[in-house]
Scaffold this motif. Structure first.
Motif, PDB file in Angstrom:
ATOM      1  N   LEU A  53       0.685  -1.161  -0.149  1.00 16.62           N
ATOM      2  CA  LEU A  53      -0.081   0.086  -0.041  1.00 16.62           C
ATOM      3  C   LEU A  53       0.584   1.203   0.029  1.00 16.62           C
ATOM      4  O   LEU A  53       0.439   2.132  -0.662  1.00 16.62           O
ATOM      5  N   GLU A  54       2.037   1.089   0.619  1.00 16.59           N
ATOM      6  CA  GLU A  54       2.877   2.532   0.930  1.00 16.59           C
ATOM      7  C   GLU A  54       3.551   2.597  -0.555  1.00 16.59           C
ATOM      8  O   GLU A  54       3.483   3.754  -0.891  1.00 16.59           O
ATOM      9  N   ALA A  55       3.753   1.622  -1.203  1.00 25.15           N
ATOM     10  CA  ALA A  55       4.629   1.854  -2.607  1.00 25.15           C
ATOM     11  C   ALA A  55       3.455   2.334  -3.394  1.00 25.15           C
ATOM     12  O   ALA A  55       3.855   3.153  -4.449  1.00 25.15           O
TER      13      ALA A  55
ATOM     14  N   CYS B 243       9.663  10.491  16.037  1.00 25.53           N
ATOM     15  CA  CYS B 243       8.548  11.254  15.910  1.00 25.53           C
ATOM     16  C   CYS B 243       8.733  11.961  14.547  1.00 25.53           C
ATOM     17  O   CYS B 243       7.887  11.804  13.440  1.00 25.53           O
ATOM     18  N   PRO B 244      10.037  12.240  14.166  1.00 27.49           N
ATOM     19  CA  PRO B 244      10.120  12.603  12.535  1.00 27.49           C
ATOM     20  C   PRO B 244      10.295  11.601  11.453  1.00 27.49           C
ATOM     21  O   PRO B 244       9.823  11.906  10.546  1.00 27.49           O
ATOM     22  N   HIS B 245      10.358  10.562  12.188  1.00 32.61           N
ATOM     23  CA  HIS B 245      10.562   9.405  11.385  1.00 32.61           C
ATOM     24  C   HIS B 245       9.139   9.130  10.758  1.00 32.61           C
ATOM     25  O   HIS B 245       8.960   8.807   9.477  1.00 32.61           O
ATOM     26  N   GLU B 246       8.278   8.903  11.974  1.00 33.78           N
ATOM     27  CA  GLU B 246       6.871   8.790  11.519  1.00 33.78           C
ATOM     28  C   GLU B 246       5.980   9.846  10.678  1.00 33.78           C
ATOM     29  O   GLU B 246       5.501   9.288   9.518  1.00 33.78           O
ATOM     30  N   GLN B 247       6.571  11.029  10.946  1.00 36.18           N
ATOM     31  CA  GLN B 247       6.011  12.153  10.032  1.00 36.18           C
ATOM     32  C   GLN B 247       6.623  12.142   8.662  1.00 36.18           C
ATOM     33  O   GLN B 247       5.714  12.524   7.640  1.00 36.18           O
ATOM     34  N   PHE B 248       7.811  11.642   8.456  1.00 30.56           N
ATOM     35  CA  PHE B 248       8.422  11.514   7.228  1.00 30.56           C
ATOM     36  C   PHE B 248       7.548  10.747   6.337  1.00 30.56           C
ATOM     37  O   PHE B 248       7.371  10.918   5.366  1.00 30.56           O
ATOM     38  N   HIS B 249       7.318   9.392   6.848  1.00 30.39           N
ATOM     39  CA  HIS B 249       6.867   8.521   6.130  1.00 30.39           C
ATOM     40  C   HIS B 249       5.297   8.926   5.555  1.00 30.39           C
ATOM     41  O   HIS B 249       5.010   8.585   4.482  1.00 30.39           O
ATOM     42  N   ARG B 250       4.829   9.567   6.740  1.00 29.66           N
ATOM     43  CA  ARG B 250       3.292  10.187   6.488  1.00 29.66           C
ATOM     44  C   ARG B 250       3.145  11.233   5.425  1.00 29.66           C
ATOM     45  O   ARG B 250       2.545  11.207   4.429  1.00 29.66           O
ATOM     46  N   ALA B 251       4.370  12.171   5.378  1.00 32.35           N
ATOM     47  CA  ALA B 251       4.575  13.122   4.504  1.00 32.35           C
ATOM     48  C   ALA B 251       4.846  12.678   3.135  1.00 32.35           C
ATOM     49  O   ALA B 251       4.312  13.198   2.107  1.00 32.35           O
ATOM     50  N   LEU B 252       5.435  11.450   3.033  1.00 38.24           N
ATOM     51  CA  LEU B 252       5.690  10.717   1.495  1.00 38.24           C
ATOM     52  C   LEU B 252       4.401  10.480   0.755  1.00 38.24           C
ATOM     53  O   LEU B 252       4.388  10.567  -0.422  1.00 38.24           O
ATOM     54  N   VAL B 253       3.292  10.027   1.583  1.00 39.22           N
ATOM     55  CA  VAL B 253       2.083   9.591   0.923  1.00 39.22           C
ATOM     56  C   VAL B 253       1.113  10.499   1.267  1.00 39.22           C
ATOM     57  O   VAL B 253       0.008  10.316   0.657  1.00 39.22           O
TER      58      VAL B 253
ATOM     59  N   ARG C  82      -8.309   8.182   2.910  1.00 37.71           N
ATOM     60  CA  ARG C  82      -8.484   6.699   3.345  1.00 37.71           C
ATOM     61  C   ARG C  82      -7.189   6.248   3.195  1.00 37.71           C
ATOM     62  O   ARG C  82      -6.794   5.472   3.913  1.00 37.71           O
ATOM     63  N   ILE C  83      -6.325   6.262   1.913  1.00 32.59           N
ATOM     64  CA  ILE C  83      -5.059   5.452   1.840  1.00 32.59           C
ATOM     65  C   ILE C  83      -4.383   6.012   3.266  1.00 32.59           C
ATOM     66  O   ILE C  83      -3.735   5.035   3.779  1.00 32.59           O
ATOM     67  N   GLU C  84      -4.221   7.192   3.568  1.00 28.63           N
ATOM     68  CA  GLU C  84      -3.381   7.856   4.528  1.00 28.63           C
ATOM     69  C   GLU C  84      -3.767   7.118   5.752  1.00 28.63           C
ATOM     70  O   GLU C  84      -3.210   6.711   6.786  1.00 28.63           O
ATOM     71  N   ARG C  85      -4.916   7.042   6.162  1.00 32.46           N
ATOM     72  CA  ARG C  85      -5.672   6.636   7.516  1.00 32.46           C
ATOM     73  C   ARG C  85      -5.175   5.129   7.488  1.00 32.46           C
ATOM     74  O   ARG C  85      -4.856   4.711   8.625  1.00 32.46           O
ATOM     75  N   GLU C  86      -5.429   4.246   6.589  1.00 37.59           N
ATOM     76  CA  GLU C  86      -5.093   2.952   6.452  1.00 37.59           C
ATOM     77  C   GLU C  86      -3.306   2.750   6.902  1.00 37.59           C
ATOM     78  O   GLU C  86      -3.162   1.914   7.671  1.00 37.59           O
ATOM     79  N   LEU C  87      -2.663   3.747   6.141  1.00 40.53           N
ATOM     80  CA  LEU C  87      -1.153   3.388   6.206  1.00 40.53           C
ATOM     81  C   LEU C  87      -0.901   3.792   7.538  1.00 40.53           C
ATOM     82  O   LEU C  87       0.252   3.310   8.389  1.00 40.53           O
ATOM     83  N   SER C  88      -1.479   4.766   8.307  1.00 44.90           N
ATOM     84  CA  SER C  88      -1.221   5.245   9.625  1.00 44.90           C
ATOM     85  C   SER C  88      -1.586   3.973  10.641  1.00 44.90           C
ATOM     86  O   SER C  88      -0.495   3.913  11.443  1.00 44.90           O
ATOM     87  N   LEU C  89      -2.379   3.305  10.469  1.00 42.00           N
ATOM     88  CA  LEU C  89      -2.835   2.323  11.325  1.00 42.00           C
ATOM     89  C   LEU C  89      -1.683   1.171  11.123  1.00 42.00           C
ATOM     90  O   LEU C  89      -1.015   0.444  11.960  1.00 42.00           O
ATOM     91  N   LEU C  90      -1.527   0.889   9.951  1.00 40.27           N
ATOM     92  CA  LEU C  90      -0.515  -0.399   9.541  1.00 40.27           C
ATOM     93  C   LEU C  90       1.006   0.026  10.074  1.00 40.27           C
ATOM     94  O   LEU C  90       1.800  -0.538  10.555  1.00 40.27           O
TER      95      LEU C  90
END
Length: 251
Positions: free
Chosen positions: A106-108, A147-157, A163-171
């Motif tokens: 999903l993240e790819a 904290c910045p690591h998590e934010q970095f991955h979320r910023a990439l997507v 909806r994709i963001e919410r699912e990826l946040s949980l994963l």
């Protein structure tokens, strides 16, 4: 309540002022605090969750606490069988394999959608977070680095869709729980490798190359997944992860 679960309940940290402002109601506060405690391992897999003790420790009523536990159950952090006390969800090799396979896939996909939609402020945000990761890695403080690591991955997507963001946040949160539990590493020790991977992903994004960004992100997640599995279950063969990597990389 067992000594182990009492110790776990006593380790729950009260939210700070910023957390309190972000989670003003009792349900939100209880959910956030318990979720964080489960992810960090303060509440461990299989720990029983006493509503009386948790309500007292968190300073919330039983009703909001029950609702917070129901949300955590839907999210997969808490397990409860009929007529039995809720417990923190257990770890399993199959779950870890499935979890990272889903995240890789999903993240790819998400980054390939996001790259053409990136604006200058998105790209500047990525650079800012990369610098924050490098700075916090030098301190050796894992929690600050997360904290910045998590934010970095979320910023990439981020531009891929809510909806994709919410699912990826949980994963991502489930993956973090496994990683923090099984990988005994310090950001300083892995700084060169992880920093190079993150910057490689960001460079592909800034070049507008969605395909290269997607592959670089999949490889990065796959490497992390295999490290976690090598420590959690050295003899387990991660069929799902390897297949997800092959598909994401076009092999």
């Amino acid at each position: 309540m067992t000594a182990q679960s009492a110790e776990a309940a006593n380790s729950l940290a009260l939210t700070d002022e910023a957390d309190a402002l972000a989670h003003p109601d009792e349900v939100s506060r209880a959910h956030y605090t318990l979720r964080r405690a489960i992810m960090r391992g303060d509440l461990r897999p299989g720990d029983p969750l006493s509503q009386v003790e948790l309500a007292r420790k968190l300073g919330v009523s039983r009703g909001p606490l029950r609702e917070a536990l129901r949300i955590l159950q839907r999210e997969g952090f808490v397990h409860q069988e009929s007529q039995h006390r809720a417990r923190v969800a257990m770890f399993s090799n199959e779950d870890l394999d499935e979890l990272y396979a889903m995240r890789i896939s999903l993240e790819a996909l998400a980054i390939s959608i996001a790259v053409p939609r990136m604006r200058e402020e998105h790209l500047q945000r990525l650079d800012q977070l990369l610098d924050e990761m490098d700075d916090t890695a030098r301190t050796g403080d894992v929690e600050r680095w997360e904290c910045p690591h998590e934010q970095f991955h979320r910023a990439l997507v981020h531009p891929s869709g809510p909806r994709i963001e919410r699912e990826l946040s949980l994963l991502s949160d489930h993956a973090t729980r496994y990683r923090l539990a099984f990988v005994s590493w310090n950001p300083l020790e892995w700084q060169a490798e992880t920093s190079a991977q993150h910057r490689g992903i960001a460079e592909a994004v800034k070049a507008g190359d969605a395909s290269a960004a997607s592959k670089a992100l999949a490889v990065h997640l796959g490497r992390t997944a295999l490290v976690v599995l090598s420590m959690a279950a050295p003899t387990y063969e991660p069929v799902r992860i390897r297949r997800a990597l092959a598909v994401a990389c076009g092999e």
